[in-house]
Design a protein around this motif. Structure first.
Motif, mmCIF file in Angstrom:
data_model
loop_
_atom_site.group_PDB
_atom_site.id
_atom_site.type_symbol
_atom_site.label_atom_id
_atom_site.label_comp_id
_atom_site.label_asym_id
_atom_site.label_seq_id
_atom_site.Cartn_x
_atom_site.Cartn_y
_atom_site.Cartn_z
ATOM 1 N N PHE A 1 -83.765 22.860 -20.002
ATOM 2 C CA PHE A 1 -84.368 23.103 -18.815
ATOM 3 C C PHE A 1 -85.554 22.909 -18.375
ATOM 4 C CE2 PHE A 1 -85.625 25.998 -15.278
ATOM 5 C CZ PHE A 1 -84.977 25.607 -14.246
ATOM 6 N N ASP A 2 -86.696 23.358 -19.192
ATOM 7 C CA ASP A 2 -87.821 23.064 -19.410
ATOM 8 C C ASP A 2 -88.442 21.783 -19.376
ATOM 9 O OD1 ASP A 2 -88.293 25.904 -18.968
ATOM 10 O OD2 ASP A 2 -88.845 26.198 -21.315
ATOM 11 N N LEU A 3 -87.782 20.893 -20.217
ATOM 12 C CA LEU A 3 -88.069 19.486 -20.493
ATOM 13 C C LEU A 3 -87.759 18.902 -19.107
ATOM 14 C CD1 LEU A 3 -89.059 17.160 -22.245
ATOM 15 C CD2 LEU A 3 -86.696 17.047 -22.972
ATOM 16 N N VAL B 1 -81.848 15.339 -17.912
ATOM 17 C CA VAL B 1 -81.748 15.347 -19.473
ATOM 18 C C VAL B 1 -80.393 15.954 -19.643
ATOM 19 C CG1 VAL B 1 -84.184 15.834 -19.850
ATOM 20 C CG2 VAL B 1 -82.540 17.762 -19.969
ATOM 21 N N ILE B 2 -79.828 15.499 -20.972
ATOM 22 C CA ILE B 2 -78.464 15.954 -21.464
ATOM 23 C C ILE B 2 -78.862 16.887 -22.735
ATOM 24 C CG2 ILE B 2 -76.447 15.160 -22.446
ATOM 25 C CD1 ILE B 2 -76.179 14.248 -19.920
ATOM 26 N N LEU B 3 -78.025 18.016 -22.638
ATOM 27 C CA LEU B 3 -77.776 18.644 -23.767
ATOM 28 C C LEU B 3 -76.392 18.610 -24.261
ATOM 29 C CD1 LEU B 3 -78.626 21.331 -25.136
ATOM 30 C CD2 LEU B 3 -77.549 22.796 -23.553
ATOM 31 N N GLY C 1 -78.700 19.009 -29.406
ATOM 32 C CA GLY C 1 -79.715 18.126 -28.877
ATOM 33 C C GLY C 1 -80.140 18.007 -27.582
ATOM 34 N N VAL C 2 -81.073 17.590 -27.119
ATOM 35 C CA VAL C 2 -81.742 17.259 -25.846
ATOM 36 C C VAL C 2 -82.198 15.744 -25.709
ATOM 37 C CG1 VAL C 2 -83.062 18.038 -23.892
ATOM 38 C CG2 VAL C 2 -82.024 19.683 -25.450
ATOM 39 N N MET C 3 -81.854 14.994 -24.693
ATOM 40 C CA MET C 3 -82.247 13.687 -24.549
ATOM 41 C C MET C 3 -82.478 13.445 -23.061
ATOM 42 S SD MET C 3 -79.542 11.015 -26.504
ATOM 43 C CE MET C 3 -80.944 9.987 -26.789
ATOM 44 N N LEU C 4 -83.047 12.346 -22.805
ATOM 45 C CA LEU C 4 -82.892 11.862 -21.299
ATOM 46 C C LEU C 4 -81.465 11.285 -21.252
ATOM 47 C CD1 LEU C 4 -86.205 9.659 -21.355
ATOM 48 C CD2 LEU C 4 -86.072 12.132 -20.515
ATOM 49 N N SER C 5 -81.096 11.779 -19.855
ATOM 50 C CA SER C 5 -79.818 11.362 -19.319
ATOM 51 C C SER C 5 -79.665 9.775 -19.416
ATOM 52 C CB SER C 5 -79.551 11.942 -18.058
ATOM 53 O OG SER C 5 -79.246 13.326 -18.078
ATOM 54 N N SER C 6 -80.518 9.193 -19.029
ATOM 55 C CA SER C 6 -80.602 7.834 -19.128
ATOM 56 C C SER C 6 -80.506 6.834 -20.286
ATOM 57 C CB SER C 6 -81.960 7.038 -18.085
ATOM 58 O OG SER C 6 -82.852 7.487 -19.004
ATOM 59 N N GLU C 7 -81.045 7.568 -21.372
ATOM 60 C CA GLU C 7 -80.817 7.046 -22.820
ATOM 61 C C GLU C 7 -79.647 7.558 -23.565
ATOM 62 O OE1 GLU C 7 -84.321 7.513 -24.381
ATOM 63 O OE2 GLU C 7 -85.797 6.452 -22.955
ATOM 64 N N TYR C 8 -78.997 8.350 -23.172
ATOM 65 C CA TYR C 8 -77.644 8.891 -23.589
ATOM 66 C C TYR C 8 -76.617 8.051 -23.597
ATOM 67 C CZ TYR C 8 -73.980 12.238 -25.469
ATOM 68 O OH TYR C 8 -72.914 12.609 -26.234
ATOM 69 N N TYR D 1 -79.085 18.732 -17.164
ATOM 70 C CA TYR D 1 -79.972 19.395 -16.393
ATOM 71 C C TYR D 1 -80.841 18.586 -15.517
ATOM 72 C CZ TYR D 1 -79.088 23.325 -19.326
ATOM 73 O OH TYR D 1 -78.416 24.136 -20.082
ATOM 74 N N ASP D 2 -80.903 18.424 -14.033
ATOM 75 C CA ASP D 2 -81.423 17.761 -13.138
ATOM 76 C C ASP D 2 -82.304 18.626 -12.422
ATOM 77 O OD1 ASP D 2 -82.124 16.095 -11.158
ATOM 78 O OD2 ASP D 2 -79.870 15.871 -10.080
#
Length: 58
Positions: A13-15, A23-25, A33-40, A51-52
């Motif tokens: 959420f903070d990221l 971002v995707i959890l 793990g957490v990463m950008l949604s566009s890169e998952y 998390y949007d």
């Protein structure tokens, strides 16, 4: 990666709010793990939450 879901959720959420990008959890085995949604490009079933920062719901 984190073994603690609450910690991973807070960081995700903070990221998202810091970078102002979705971002995707995700979970792999017993780690999160957490990463950008566009890169998952992993398994859809592994996604715990997206998390949007533009959405009012957390």
């Amino acid at each position: 990666m984190s073994h603690n879901l609450t910690l991973a959720q807070n960081h995700a959420f903070d990221l998202a709010r810091t970078l102002m990008v979705p971002v995707i959890l995700f979970q792999v085995d017993d780690e999160f793990g957490v990463m950008l949604s566009s890169e998952y490009d992993g398994e859809h079933d592994a996604i715990v939450h997206e998390y949007d920062p533009w959405s009012s719901a957390h």
